[in-house]
Scaffold this motif. Structure first.
Motif, PDB file in Angstrom:
ATOM      1  N   ASP A 197      41.835  25.381  50.474  1.00  0.00           N
ATOM      2  CA  ASP A 197      40.969  25.558  49.307  1.00  0.00           C
ATOM      3  C   ASP A 197      41.071  26.961  48.722  1.00  0.00           C
ATOM      4  O   ASP A 197      40.349  27.314  47.799  1.00  0.00           O
ATOM      5  CB  ASP A 197      39.513  25.173  49.607  1.00  0.00           C
ATOM      6  CG  ASP A 197      38.990  25.779  50.898  1.00  0.00           C
ATOM      7  OD1 ASP A 197      39.737  26.561  51.518  1.00  0.00           O
ATOM      8  OD2 ASP A 197      37.847  25.481  51.272  1.00  0.00           O
ATOM      9  N   VAL A 222      42.983  25.047  42.412  1.00  0.00           N
ATOM     10  CA  VAL A 222      42.595  25.721  43.662  1.00  0.00           C
ATOM     11  C   VAL A 222      42.546  27.233  43.401  1.00  0.00           C
ATOM     12  O   VAL A 222      43.409  27.769  42.703  1.00  0.00           O
ATOM     13  CB  VAL A 222      43.627  25.393  44.775  1.00  0.00           C
ATOM     14  CG1 VAL A 222      43.407  26.239  46.019  1.00  0.00           C
ATOM     15  CG2 VAL A 222      43.575  23.916  45.116  1.00  0.00           C
ATOM     16  N   LYS A 241      35.365  29.584  52.371  1.00  0.00           N
ATOM     17  CA  LYS A 241      36.599  28.796  52.330  1.00  0.00           C
ATOM     18  C   LYS A 241      36.902  28.253  53.724  1.00  0.00           C
ATOM     19  O   LYS A 241      36.614  28.904  54.732  1.00  0.00           O
ATOM     20  CB  LYS A 241      37.783  29.653  51.854  1.00  0.00           C
ATOM     21  CG  LYS A 241      37.621  30.206  50.451  1.00  0.00           C
ATOM     22  CD  LYS A 241      37.605  29.097  49.407  1.00  0.00           C
ATOM     23  CE  LYS A 241      37.498  29.671  48.016  1.00  0.00           C
ATOM     24  NZ  LYS A 241      37.190  28.670  47.000  1.00  0.00           N
TER      25      LYS A 241
END
Ligand code: SF4
Length: 275
Positions: A197, A222, A241
């Motif tokens: 991510d 992303v 993340k």
């Protein structure tokens, strides 16, 4: 946070070869103090900086050069420039990547067979400039051939080809001239995008293939950061993340990638301790 590193990194074949050629030339005593590179020999400022410390002088033109060796970068140069170097009786050291040279040969063959040649790539990039020089004046033909800059993304290339299909032509020849190394790095980037991510793309800001990797990440929506060195990393990039992906361009040294991974680990640890 997990960190996933693309399984293929470090210099590609053409970049490695160009650096070796430059280092060899610099070691030859007759070229001491007069080894020049026409433009950046590869698109990575840190590597070019190291070569400059060893004596390589990066120049934008040869007008003021009276003697010595002029190295053609891995991207190639226009015929005009090559002729000029020969005319001035300078030592011509050709570090053009053989895969780029292969595209030159394809263009020459197509030109002699009367094709109108379409190049899909960045007009300002030295590789494309050299190809445009070979194509010369546009042929008035309805036989079209299409080639790509070696570092183009497949998606862009296919879009360009789809546009050409709408034109009038009697024949359309499509050459896949995207180099394997480029295609492989792009595929690995897409794989990492499935699980990560946040993406960190390491390589020269002037490197076409590195920028292409970054665009692939951005297109997926992303969070992605194109950096040249670990010094550019910020802790906030990795906040909340679950997985950070690290990919690098064809002119990025392995050591830079290792330093980036080390710094991400440190930032991650710092964040955990601060919780
Ligand atoms: S990316 Fe491909 S074409 Fe470009 S220098 Fe490397 S091997 Fe050669």
């Amino acid at each position: 946070m997990r960190i996933k590193i693309a399984s293929h990194s470090g210099f590609c074949f053409g970049v490695k070869r160009a650096i070796n050629i430059a280092e060899r030339t610099l070691k030859e005593s007759r070229h001491t103090n007069n080894t020049y590179s026409l433009g950046s020999i590869i698109h990575n400022p840190q590597v070019v900086g190291d070569l400059s410390k060893k004596g390589l002088k990066v120049i934008s033109g040869i007008n003021n050069i009276k003697k010595g060796a002029v190295i053609i970068s891995s991207h190639g140069a226009t015929i005009e420039v090559i002729e000029k170097i020969k005319k001035k009786r300078l030592d011509l050291i050709d570090a053009t990547c053989p895969f780029v040279k292969n595209v030159h040969n394809i263009v020459r063959d197509l030109k002699s067979s009367g094709y109108r040649i379409v190049i899909i790539g960045d007009k300002k990039h030295p590789e494309v400039k050299a190809l445009l020089g070979l194509v010369g004046r546009e042929a008035k033909s309805n036989k079209i051939a299409v080639i790509s800059q070696t570092t183009q993304s497949k998606d862009n290339y296919l879009k360009g080809v789809a546009g050409l299909l709408k034109k009038d032509f009697s024949e359309l020849r499509i050459f896949n001239t995207i180099c394997n190394d480029t295609a492989h790095r792009q595929a690995l980037t897409r794989d990492l995008l499935k699980e990560c991510d946040v993406m960190v793309v390491v390589g020269g800001k002037n490197s076409a293939n590195t920028r292409r990797l970054w665009h692939i990440c951005k297109e997926r929506g992303v969070d992605s950061y194109h950096i040249e060195t670990d010094a550019e990393l910020k802790e906030e990039y990795f906040r909340r993340k679950g997985c950070a992906g690290v990919v690098s361009g064809a002119s990025t040294p392995d050591e830079l990638v290792k330093k980036v991974v080390k710094k991400i680990k440190e930032l991650n640890l710092k964040r955990k301790r601060g919780k």
